[in-house]
Design a protein around this motif. Structure first.
Motif, mmCIF file in Angstrom:
data_model
loop_
_atom_site.group_PDB
_atom_site.id
_atom_site.type_symbol
_atom_site.label_atom_id
_atom_site.label_comp_id
_atom_site.label_asym_id
_atom_site.label_seq_id
_atom_site.Cartn_x
_atom_site.Cartn_y
_atom_site.Cartn_z
ATOM 1 N N GLY A 63 0.697 -1.364 0.323
ATOM 2 C CA GLY A 63 -0.028 -0.322 -0.299
ATOM 3 C C GLY A 63 0.821 1.087 0.251
ATOM 4 O O GLY A 63 0.263 2.436 0.357
ATOM 5 N N THR A 64 2.645 1.058 -0.023
ATOM 6 C CA THR A 64 2.798 2.582 -0.477
ATOM 7 C C THR A 64 2.570 3.274 -0.876
ATOM 8 O O THR A 64 2.496 4.724 -0.625
ATOM 9 C CB THR A 64 4.234 1.901 -1.548
ATOM 10 N N SER A 65 2.411 3.609 -2.175
ATOM 11 C CA SER A 65 1.792 4.306 -3.342
ATOM 12 C C SER A 65 -0.296 4.708 -1.765
ATOM 13 O O SER A 65 0.566 6.519 -2.560
ATOM 14 C CB SER A 65 0.984 4.013 -4.564
ATOM 15 N N LYS A 66 -0.713 4.197 -2.211
ATOM 16 C CA LYS A 66 -1.495 4.867 -1.120
ATOM 17 C C LYS A 66 -1.256 5.571 0.133
ATOM 18 O O LYS A 66 -2.113 6.524 -0.071
ATOM 19 C CB LYS A 66 -2.583 3.677 -0.715
ATOM 20 N N ILE A 67 -0.236 5.274 1.268
ATOM 21 C CA ILE A 67 0.318 6.531 1.557
ATOM 22 C C ILE A 67 0.942 7.376 1.590
ATOM 23 O O ILE A 67 0.428 8.267 1.822
ATOM 24 C CB ILE A 67 1.534 4.946 2.744
ATOM 25 N N LEU A 68 1.338 7.435 0.078
ATOM 26 C CA LEU A 68 1.996 8.097 -0.327
ATOM 27 C C LEU A 68 0.604 9.417 -1.054
ATOM 28 O O LEU A 68 0.986 10.638 -0.526
ATOM 29 C CB LEU A 68 3.645 8.176 -1.510
ATOM 30 N N LEU A 69 -0.091 9.128 -1.300
ATOM 31 C CA LEU A 69 -0.704 9.906 -2.008
ATOM 32 C C LEU A 69 -2.221 10.505 -0.768
ATOM 33 O O LEU A 69 -1.648 11.681 -0.649
ATOM 34 C CB LEU A 69 -1.953 8.769 -2.424
ATOM 35 N N ARG A 70 -1.323 9.883 0.307
ATOM 36 C CA ARG A 70 -2.596 9.723 1.537
ATOM 37 C C ARG A 70 -1.970 11.859 1.990
ATOM 38 O O ARG A 70 -1.923 12.371 2.438
ATOM 39 C CB ARG A 70 -2.647 9.061 2.329
ATOM 40 N N ILE A 71 0.096 11.643 2.005
ATOM 41 C CA ILE A 71 0.099 12.235 2.498
ATOM 42 C C ILE A 71 0.482 13.327 1.581
ATOM 43 O O ILE A 71 0.381 14.171 2.456
ATOM 44 C CB ILE A 71 1.845 11.077 2.817
ATOM 45 N N LYS A 72 0.562 13.067 0.520
ATOM 46 C CA LYS A 72 0.435 14.603 -0.472
ATOM 47 C C LYS A 72 -1.019 15.119 -0.493
ATOM 48 O O LYS A 72 -0.849 16.285 -0.333
ATOM 49 C CB LYS A 72 0.192 14.467 -2.079
ATOM 50 N N LYS A 73 -2.056 14.735 0.081
ATOM 51 C CA LYS A 73 -2.764 15.345 0.386
ATOM 52 C C LYS A 73 -3.716 15.705 1.647
ATOM 53 O O LYS A 73 -4.095 17.329 1.718
ATOM 54 C CB LYS A 73 -4.145 14.169 -0.267
ATOM 55 N N SER A 74 -2.316 15.514 2.410
ATOM 56 C CA SER A 74 -2.289 15.875 3.665
ATOM 57 C C SER A 74 -1.754 17.136 3.792
ATOM 58 O O SER A 74 -1.999 18.159 4.328
ATOM 59 C CB SER A 74 -1.886 15.599 5.011
ATOM 60 N N LEU A 75 -0.773 17.594 2.666
ATOM 61 C CA LEU A 75 0.088 19.196 2.497
ATOM 62 C C LEU A 75 -0.900 20.293 1.507
ATOM 63 O O LEU A 75 -1.693 19.527 0.801
ATOM 64 C CB LEU A 75 1.423 18.399 1.865
ATOM 65 N N PRO A 76 -0.130 21.588 1.526
ATOM 66 C CA PRO A 76 -1.504 22.644 0.928
ATOM 67 C C PRO A 76 -1.096 22.115 -0.659
ATOM 68 O O PRO A 76 0.318 21.761 -0.895
ATOM 69 C CB PRO A 76 0.064 23.775 1.159
#
Length: 146
Positions: free
Chosen positions: A88-101
């Motif tokens: 699930g690395t890509s989902k984790i990275l996407l979640r982090i990206k979406k949490s940033l401005p």
């Protein structure tokens, strides 16, 4: 550390076992595997076998394999995975990206990943070595298109 294999448990076995299973540091796991490999004991062999079969970082798997072979164990060399080393690395990275401005930088993304998911950061840093930043930046850039 001596090169002579000993048939008893190291005095610091509990500490080494804990280090061998530390998810936030592939280097700590690697060092613990190297040290544990100096002792031929069933508990040590269990820890090394677990690292060889289950560590997300191939360098740690290889070190455990090498130590087990040195201890005379009949083990098969681990195969390097071609897929996500952490599911699930890509989902984790996407979640982090979406949490940033929306206008965040790569460095901000990298720092947030390190803070939120040190286990993922550390595993890929260990696996990718000198290519880690190039890989992570490419992943980040591909997420910007989503």
């Amino acid at each position: 550390m001596t090169n002579k294999v000993q048939n008893d448990l190291p005095e610091n076995y509990d500490e080494l076992k804990k280090e061998a299973n530390r998810t936030s540091s592939w280097r700590a796991r690697f060092d613990a595997v190297e040290e544990l490999g100096q002792y031929k004991h069933s508990k040590v062999i269990d820890v090394l076998t677990n690292r060889m079969n289950n560590d997300p970082v191939f360098k740690v798997q290889e070190a455990a394999y090498r130590q087990l072979k040195n201890l005379g164990e009949d083990v098969e060399k681990p195969k390097q995975t071609k897929f996500d080393i952490i599911k699930g690395t890509s989902k984790i990275l996407l979640r982090i990206k979406k949490s940033l401005p929306a206008d965040h930088s790569y460095e901000e993304f990298k720092e947030k990943l390190k803070k939120m998911r040190l286990d993922v950061f550390d595993a890929y840093e260990g696996e990718k070595g000198g290519e880690f930043d190039k890989w992570l930046e490419a992943e980040w850039a591909s997420l910007l298109k989503k």
